[in-house]
Structures are given as C-alpha cells and as structure tokens.
Design a protein around this motif. Sequence first.
Motif, PDB file in Angstrom:
ATOM      1  N   ILE A  40       0.789  -1.146  -0.390  1.00 47.78           N
ATOM      2  CA  ILE A  40      -0.112   0.043   0.315  1.00 47.78           C
ATOM      3  C   ILE A  40       0.771   1.023  -0.384  1.00 47.78           C
ATOM      4  O   ILE A  40       1.913   1.110   0.561  1.00 47.78           O
ATOM      5  CB  ILE A  40      -0.885  -0.112   1.003  1.00 47.78           C
ATOM      6  CG1 ILE A  40      -0.045   0.373   2.372  1.00 47.78           C
ATOM      7  CG2 ILE A  40      -2.003  -1.483   1.118  1.00 47.78           C
ATOM      8  CD1 ILE A  40      -0.872   0.068   3.966  1.00 47.78           C
ATOM      9  N   ARG A  41       0.205   2.445  -0.772  1.00 45.27           N
ATOM     10  CA  ARG A  41       0.915   3.872  -0.430  1.00 45.27           C
ATOM     11  C   ARG A  41       0.059   4.308   0.616  1.00 45.27           C
ATOM     12  O   ARG A  41      -1.262   4.926   0.371  1.00 45.27           O
ATOM     13  CB  ARG A  41       1.215   4.147  -1.211  1.00 45.27           C
ATOM     14  CG  ARG A  41       1.299   5.596  -1.114  1.00 45.27           C
ATOM     15  CD  ARG A  41       2.114   5.994  -3.685  1.00 45.27           C
ATOM     16  NE  ARG A  41       1.731   7.054  -3.403  1.00 45.27           N
ATOM     17  CZ  ARG A  41       1.732   8.495  -4.387  1.00 45.27           C
ATOM     18  NH1 ARG A  41       0.363   7.857  -5.418  1.00 45.27           N
ATOM     19  NH2 ARG A  41       1.255   9.213  -3.866  1.00 45.27           N
ATOM     20  N   VAL A  42       1.058   5.231   1.823  1.00 40.27           N
ATOM     21  CA  VAL A  42      -0.004   5.900   2.909  1.00 40.27           C
ATOM     22  C   VAL A  42       0.543   7.547   2.857  1.00 40.27           C
ATOM     23  O   VAL A  42       1.828   7.727   2.364  1.00 40.27           O
ATOM     24  CB  VAL A  42       0.781   5.638   4.321  1.00 40.27           C
ATOM     25  CG1 VAL A  42       0.157   6.221   4.949  1.00 40.27           C
ATOM     26  CG2 VAL A  42      -0.236   4.152   4.437  1.00 40.27           C
ATOM     27  N   LEU A  43      -0.662   8.035   2.522  1.00 44.59           N
ATOM     28  CA  LEU A  43       0.037   9.916   1.677  1.00 44.59           C
ATOM     29  C   LEU A  43      -1.052  10.235   2.840  1.00 44.59           C
ATOM     30  O   LEU A  43      -0.995  10.211   3.552  1.00 44.59           O
ATOM     31  CB  LEU A  43      -1.040   9.801   0.726  1.00 44.59           C
ATOM     32  CG  LEU A  43      -0.695   9.200  -0.421  1.00 44.59           C
ATOM     33  CD1 LEU A  43      -1.856   8.789  -0.951  1.00 44.59           C
ATOM     34  CD2 LEU A  43      -0.928   9.773  -1.770  1.00 44.59           C
ATOM     35  N   THR A  44       0.017  11.445   3.351  1.00 44.62           N
ATOM     36  CA  THR A  44       0.092  12.310   4.281  1.00 44.62           C
ATOM     37  C   THR A  44      -0.260  13.519   4.103  1.00 44.62           C
ATOM     38  O   THR A  44       0.418  14.382   3.015  1.00 44.62           O
ATOM     39  CB  THR A  44       0.957  12.348   5.614  1.00 44.62           C
ATOM     40  OG1 THR A  44       1.310  10.883   5.784  1.00 44.62           O
ATOM     41  CG2 THR A  44       1.014  12.685   6.807  1.00 44.62           C
ATOM     42  N   ALA A  45      -1.188  14.380   4.133  1.00 45.82           N
ATOM     43  CA  ALA A  45      -1.337  15.998   4.073  1.00 45.82           C
ATOM     44  C   ALA A  45      -1.796  16.781   4.812  1.00 45.82           C
ATOM     45  O   ALA A  45      -2.504  16.068   5.854  1.00 45.82           O
ATOM     46  CB  ALA A  45      -2.331  16.119   2.919  1.00 45.82           C
ATOM     47  N   ARG A  46      -1.159  17.636   5.493  1.00 43.41           N
ATOM     48  CA  ARG A  46      -1.549  18.473   6.678  1.00 43.41           C
ATOM     49  C   ARG A  46      -2.652  19.705   5.884  1.00 43.41           C
ATOM     50  O   ARG A  46      -1.952  20.322   4.839  1.00 43.41           O
ATOM     51  CB  ARG A  46      -0.471  19.267   7.412  1.00 43.41           C
ATOM     52  CG  ARG A  46       0.538  19.042   7.462  1.00 43.41           C
ATOM     53  CD  ARG A  46       0.850  18.420   9.135  1.00 43.41           C
ATOM     54  NE  ARG A  46       0.655  20.235   9.642  1.00 43.41           N
ATOM     55  CZ  ARG A  46       0.064  19.873  10.999  1.00 43.41           C
ATOM     56  NH1 ARG A  46      -0.430  19.038  11.620  1.00 43.41           N
ATOM     57  NH2 ARG A  46      -0.269  21.378  12.047  1.00 43.41           N
TER      58      ARG A  46
END
Length: 79
Positions: A19-25
């Motif tokens: 999987i690819r985990v994306l993080t955004a503020r």
Amino acid sequence: MHWVLPYGSFLSAMAGMPIRVLTARIAVDAEGQVVTTETNWLVASLLDPAEGTTLTLMGLRHQRWEIEKAFRELKSPLL
C-alpha cells in the motif's frame, strides 16, 4: 518496513498487500485566517507517485466525500 517516497507518502504493507500511505496537512480558514490545521492520511493501492500525486488523490478523496454527503442528504427525505 517502510519506503519513503517524495511529497509526504511512503510504501508499506497491510495484510500482506503493498500500500501507499499519503499524509497531508490541511488548513481550514475562515475569511483569510487559519482556524485549524489537521493531518489527514489516505491509504491507496496506487503505489507509483506518478499515477497520482498526494495533492491529486487528496482532492479526489474530498470530492468523493462531498458526493457521498449529498447522497446521504437525498436519502433521508426519501426514506
């Protein structure tokens, strides 16, 4: 084990699947002033950042959320 990718994402595994985990503020503002900032995560099966940037995928997630919200509002009076 995690492999860090550019633009706030990394590769990992869940239940043996990559999987690819994306993080955004995300900053929420009212009339030009930041009211709150929160961190959002998105788990995606698109492993290659070229297939979808963090900004693009988070934007699509927001659009989907808006559509689901509209469908819920339509269902309430119909039931």
